[in-house]
Design a protein around this motif. Structure first.
Motif, PDB file in Angstrom:
ATOM      1  N   ARG A 108     -13.992  73.229 -76.706  1.00  0.00           N
ATOM      2  CA  ARG A 108     -14.281  72.332 -75.529  1.00  0.00           C
ATOM      3  C   ARG A 108     -16.214  71.632 -76.088  1.00  0.00           C
ATOM      4  NH1 ARG A 108     -14.319  76.870 -72.166  1.00  0.00           N
ATOM      5  NH2 ARG A 108     -12.848  76.000 -70.861  1.00  0.00           N
ATOM      6  N   GLU A 109     -17.038  72.040 -77.372  1.00  0.00           N
ATOM      7  CA  GLU A 109     -17.738  72.073 -78.061  1.00  0.00           C
ATOM      8  C   GLU A 109     -17.384  71.170 -78.695  1.00  0.00           C
ATOM      9  OE1 GLU A 109     -20.963  72.634 -77.593  1.00  0.00           O
ATOM     10  OE2 GLU A 109     -21.038  74.161 -76.157  1.00  0.00           O
ATOM     11  N   LEU A 110     -16.446  71.444 -80.031  1.00  0.00           N
ATOM     12  CA  LEU A 110     -16.178  70.545 -81.141  1.00  0.00           C
ATOM     13  C   LEU A 110     -15.281  68.808 -80.138  1.00  0.00           C
ATOM     14  CD1 LEU A 110     -15.056  69.802 -84.140  1.00  0.00           C
ATOM     15  CD2 LEU A 110     -13.536  70.529 -83.716  1.00  0.00           C
ATOM     16  N   LYS A 111     -14.738  68.974 -78.809  1.00  0.00           N
ATOM     17  CA  LYS A 111     -14.159  67.398 -78.197  1.00  0.00           C
ATOM     18  C   LYS A 111     -15.259  66.654 -77.732  1.00  0.00           C
ATOM     19  CE  LYS A 111      -9.720  68.753 -76.380  1.00  0.00           C
ATOM     20  NZ  LYS A 111      -9.012  67.096 -77.018  1.00  0.00           N
ATOM     21  N   VAL A 112     -16.792  67.366 -77.467  1.00  0.00           N
ATOM     22  CA  VAL A 112     -18.179  66.616 -77.603  1.00  0.00           C
ATOM     23  C   VAL A 112     -18.612  66.152 -78.600  1.00  0.00           C
ATOM     24  CG1 VAL A 112     -20.365  66.838 -76.945  1.00  0.00           C
ATOM     25  CG2 VAL A 112     -19.100  68.266 -75.438  1.00  0.00           C
ATOM     26  N   LEU A 113     -17.527  66.525 -80.231  1.00  0.00           N
ATOM     27  CA  LEU A 113     -19.052  66.172 -80.809  1.00  0.00           C
ATOM     28  C   LEU A 113     -17.944  64.703 -81.860  1.00  0.00           C
ATOM     29  CD1 LEU A 113     -20.026  69.443 -83.587  1.00  0.00           C
ATOM     30  CD2 LEU A 113     -21.185  67.217 -81.754  1.00  0.00           C
ATOM     31  N   ILE A 114     -16.151  65.575 -81.130  1.00  0.00           N
ATOM     32  CA  ILE A 114     -15.441  64.691 -81.767  1.00  0.00           C
ATOM     33  C   ILE A 114     -14.410  64.392 -80.517  1.00  0.00           C
ATOM     34  CG2 ILE A 114     -13.431  64.518 -83.530  1.00  0.00           C
ATOM     35  CD1 ILE A 114     -14.171  66.330 -84.559  1.00  0.00           C
ATOM     36  N   PRO A 115     -14.151  62.769 -79.560  1.00  0.00           N
ATOM     37  CA  PRO A 115     -14.020  63.304 -78.397  1.00  0.00           C
ATOM     38  C   PRO A 115     -12.156  62.720 -78.983  1.00  0.00           C
ATOM     39  CG  PRO A 115     -15.893  61.406 -79.257  1.00  0.00           C
ATOM     40  CD  PRO A 115     -16.016  62.577 -79.893  1.00  0.00           C
ATOM     41  N   GLY A 116     -12.144  62.140 -78.070  1.00  0.00           N
ATOM     42  CA  GLY A 116     -10.184  61.673 -77.894  1.00  0.00           C
ATOM     43  C   GLY A 116      -9.407  62.392 -79.462  1.00  0.00           C
ATOM     44  N   ARG A 117     -10.205  62.637 -79.723  1.00  0.00           N
ATOM     45  CA  ARG A 117      -8.352  63.628 -80.297  1.00  0.00           C
ATOM     46  C   ARG A 117      -8.111  64.667 -80.601  1.00  0.00           C
ATOM     47  NH1 ARG A 117     -12.678  60.301 -83.324  1.00  0.00           N
ATOM     48  NH2 ARG A 117     -12.166  58.638 -84.352  1.00  0.00           N
ATOM     49  N   ARG A 118      -6.962  65.486 -80.884  1.00  0.00           N
ATOM     50  CA  ARG A 118      -6.276  66.031 -80.609  1.00  0.00           C
ATOM     51  C   ARG A 118      -6.521  67.437 -82.214  1.00  0.00           C
ATOM     52  NH1 ARG A 118       0.013  64.998 -79.627  1.00  0.00           N
ATOM     53  NH2 ARG A 118      -0.384  67.250 -78.583  1.00  0.00           N
ATOM     54  N   PHE A 119      -6.284  68.645 -81.550  1.00  0.00           N
ATOM     55  CA  PHE A 119      -6.910  69.173 -83.032  1.00  0.00           C
ATOM     56  C   PHE A 119      -5.444  70.143 -83.036  1.00  0.00           C
ATOM     57  CE2 PHE A 119     -11.097  69.184 -80.911  1.00  0.00           C
ATOM     58  CZ  PHE A 119     -11.716  68.116 -81.669  1.00  0.00           C
ATOM     59  N   MET A 120      -5.451  70.168 -84.109  1.00  0.00           N
ATOM     60  CA  MET A 120      -4.229  71.123 -84.868  1.00  0.00           C
ATOM     61  C   MET A 120      -4.871  73.094 -84.554  1.00  0.00           C
ATOM     62  SD  MET A 120      -1.329  71.139 -85.664  1.00  0.00           S
ATOM     63  CE  MET A 120      -0.492  69.651 -86.232  1.00  0.00           C
ATOM     64  N   LEU A 121      -3.639  73.920 -83.750  1.00  0.00           N
ATOM     65  CA  LEU A 121      -3.791  75.327 -83.791  1.00  0.00           C
ATOM     66  C   LEU A 121      -3.026  76.230 -84.756  1.00  0.00           C
ATOM     67  CD1 LEU A 121      -6.136  77.301 -83.004  1.00  0.00           C
ATOM     68  CD2 LEU A 121      -4.516  78.131 -80.767  1.00  0.00           C
ATOM     69  N   TYR A 122      -3.914  76.549 -85.289  1.00  0.00           N
ATOM     70  CA  TYR A 122      -3.498  77.386 -86.866  1.00  0.00           C
ATOM     71  C   TYR A 122      -3.777  79.418 -86.290  1.00  0.00           C
ATOM     72  CZ  TYR A 122      -2.199  80.730 -91.276  1.00  0.00           C
ATOM     73  OH  TYR A 122      -1.949  81.537 -91.918  1.00  0.00           O
ATOM     74  N   ALA A 123      -2.313  79.951 -86.564  1.00  0.00           N
ATOM     75  CA  ALA A 123      -2.407  81.362 -86.531  1.00  0.00           C
ATOM     76  C   ALA A 123      -1.005  82.354 -86.843  1.00  0.00           C
ATOM     77  CB  ALA A 123      -3.371  81.368 -85.093  1.00  0.00           C
ATOM     78  N   SER A 124      -1.212  83.686 -86.881  1.00  0.00           N
ATOM     79  CA  SER A 124       0.008  83.980 -86.780  1.00  0.00           C
ATOM     80  C   SER A 124       0.759  83.690 -86.015  1.00  0.00           C
ATOM     81  CB  SER A 124       0.047  85.657 -87.008  1.00  0.00           C
ATOM     82  OG  SER A 124      -1.065  86.083 -86.221  1.00  0.00           O
ATOM     83  N   LEU A 125       2.128  83.936 -85.772  1.00  0.00           N
ATOM     84  CA  LEU A 125       3.202  83.646 -84.600  1.00  0.00           C
ATOM     85  C   LEU A 125       2.854  84.688 -84.168  1.00  0.00           C
ATOM     86  CD1 LEU A 125       5.654  82.128 -83.412  1.00  0.00           C
ATOM     87  CD2 LEU A 125       7.214  84.029 -85.091  1.00  0.00           C
ATOM     88  N   SER A 126       2.850  86.230 -83.999  1.00  0.00           N
ATOM     89  CA  SER A 126       2.495  86.971 -83.164  1.00  0.00           C
ATOM     90  C   SER A 126       1.455  87.426 -82.632  1.00  0.00           C
ATOM     91  CB  SER A 126       2.765  88.679 -83.873  1.00  0.00           C
ATOM     92  OG  SER A 126       1.622  88.187 -84.592  1.00  0.00           O
ATOM     93  N   GLN A 127       0.305  86.290 -82.813  1.00  0.00           N
ATOM     94  CA  GLN A 127      -1.568  86.373 -82.391  1.00  0.00           C
ATOM     95  C   GLN A 127      -1.420  85.137 -81.776  1.00  0.00           C
ATOM     96  OE1 GLN A 127      -2.155  89.152 -81.061  1.00  0.00           O
ATOM     97  NE2 GLN A 127      -0.943  90.246 -81.930  1.00  0.00           N
TER      98      GLN A 127
END
Length: 298
Positions: A108-127
């Motif tokens: 949410r904080e990042l979306k305030v600073l970078i509005p209107g953009r989609r982000f990519m979320l990295y994590a291991s498959l199990s988590q």
């Protein structure tokens, strides 16, 4: 057509991207509230100059969502529009790991600073927190390895490919490519170059409706010659003279390009054109019909 690439951090000090046969690179920018990768700017510049697709990632440390988001934004704000914005969520050195409310707060904080953009979320498959990704309309960058054996070169079909949906798959941290003696994280992105550009999420500024009698004569009718980008956020390269045209790349402030035709007036913008290295025609907005200037003769 899928893309092959790597993700790198300061652990890859000395890496020369020009020596690698890759389509994309995702560069660690920041971690926590204070760490900034000292090689981030160098690698991003080198990648852009070569024409590689680029991403930037923040390693979440769980030590203050607002401060972490600000640190990431301040490190990459000059590259927004030309880099995919990625968030690294894993257990090591993350005090908030397992606390999805912290992750939500950071996003949410990042979306305030970078509005209107989609982000990519990295994590291991199990988590990987798929519920959070769905909530914020994020893409998935999934880490899953068959084993820790040495992998020479990119794999056409990584282990378990197709078993689940994701935008990017990291399938080894023991990869080796010609041009670098050290090991690398190898990735496969299930998208085209145009698709990657869309994930960068830059949208051209919408000009105000030109007043009656306004004209674009601040720009010459013939734009032939070398032009330089002066807009602080750079300009997008598109496949047609429209903000709805497919994004083929971008030019940063200070970059130059040789335009080869007369101007085109469309959608409130003044467009110049040229043939790119791919042999395809490209269009850039040199300014607006109201007189706002994005590019000037070099």
């Amino acid at each position: 057509m899928p893309l092959n690439g790597i993700d790198i951090s300061s652990n890859n000090e000395g890496l020369d991207l020009d020596k690698l046969k890759i389509d994309f690179v995702i560069v660690k920018a920041t971690q926590g509230k204070t760490y900034k990768n000292p090689y981030y700017a160098k690698w991003v510049r080198q990648a852009k100059k070569r024409g590689l697709l680029v991403g930037a990632y923040h390693y979440i440390s769980g030590i203050g969502a607002k401060a972490e988001a600000a640190a990431f934004y301040n490190a990459i704000k000059g590259d927004l529009g030309s880099v995919m914005v990625c968030l690294d969520w894993e257990k090591f050195q993350n005090r908030a790991y397992g606390n999805l409310d912290y992750l939500r707060e950071f996003i949410r904080e990042l979306k305030v600073l970078i509005p209107g953009r989609r982000f990519m979320l990295y994590a291991s498959l199990s988590q990987i927190p798929k519920s959070v990704a769905k909530e914020f309309n994020m893409g998935l960058w999934v880490a899953q390895y068959a084993n820790n054996n040495k992998v020479n070169g990119f794999q056409a079909k990584p282990w378990k490919e197709g078993a689940y949906a994701c935008e990017i798959r990291q399938y080894t941290e023991y990869g080796y490519l010609e041009g670098w003696a050290g090991r690398l994280d190898l990735n496969k992105a299930y998208m085209t170059r145009d698709g990657w550009a869309e994930w960068c999420g830059y949208t051209d500024p919408k000009p105000a409706k030109p007043p009656a009698g306004a004209s674009a004569d601040v720009f010459p009718k013939t734009l032939k010659g070398r032009w330089k980008v002066v807009a602080p956020s750079g300009v997008n390269i598109r496949r047609k003279p429209s903000t709805g045209g497919t994004i083929a790349g971008s030019l940063d402030k200070g970059d130059t390009v040789y335009l080869d035709s007369t101007r085109t007036l469309a959608g409130g913008y003044v467009w110049g054109t040229y043939v790119g290295n791919s042999g395809k025609r490209c269009y850039v907005a040199v300014g607006t019909q109201k007189g706002t200037v994005y590019m000037k003769p070099a």
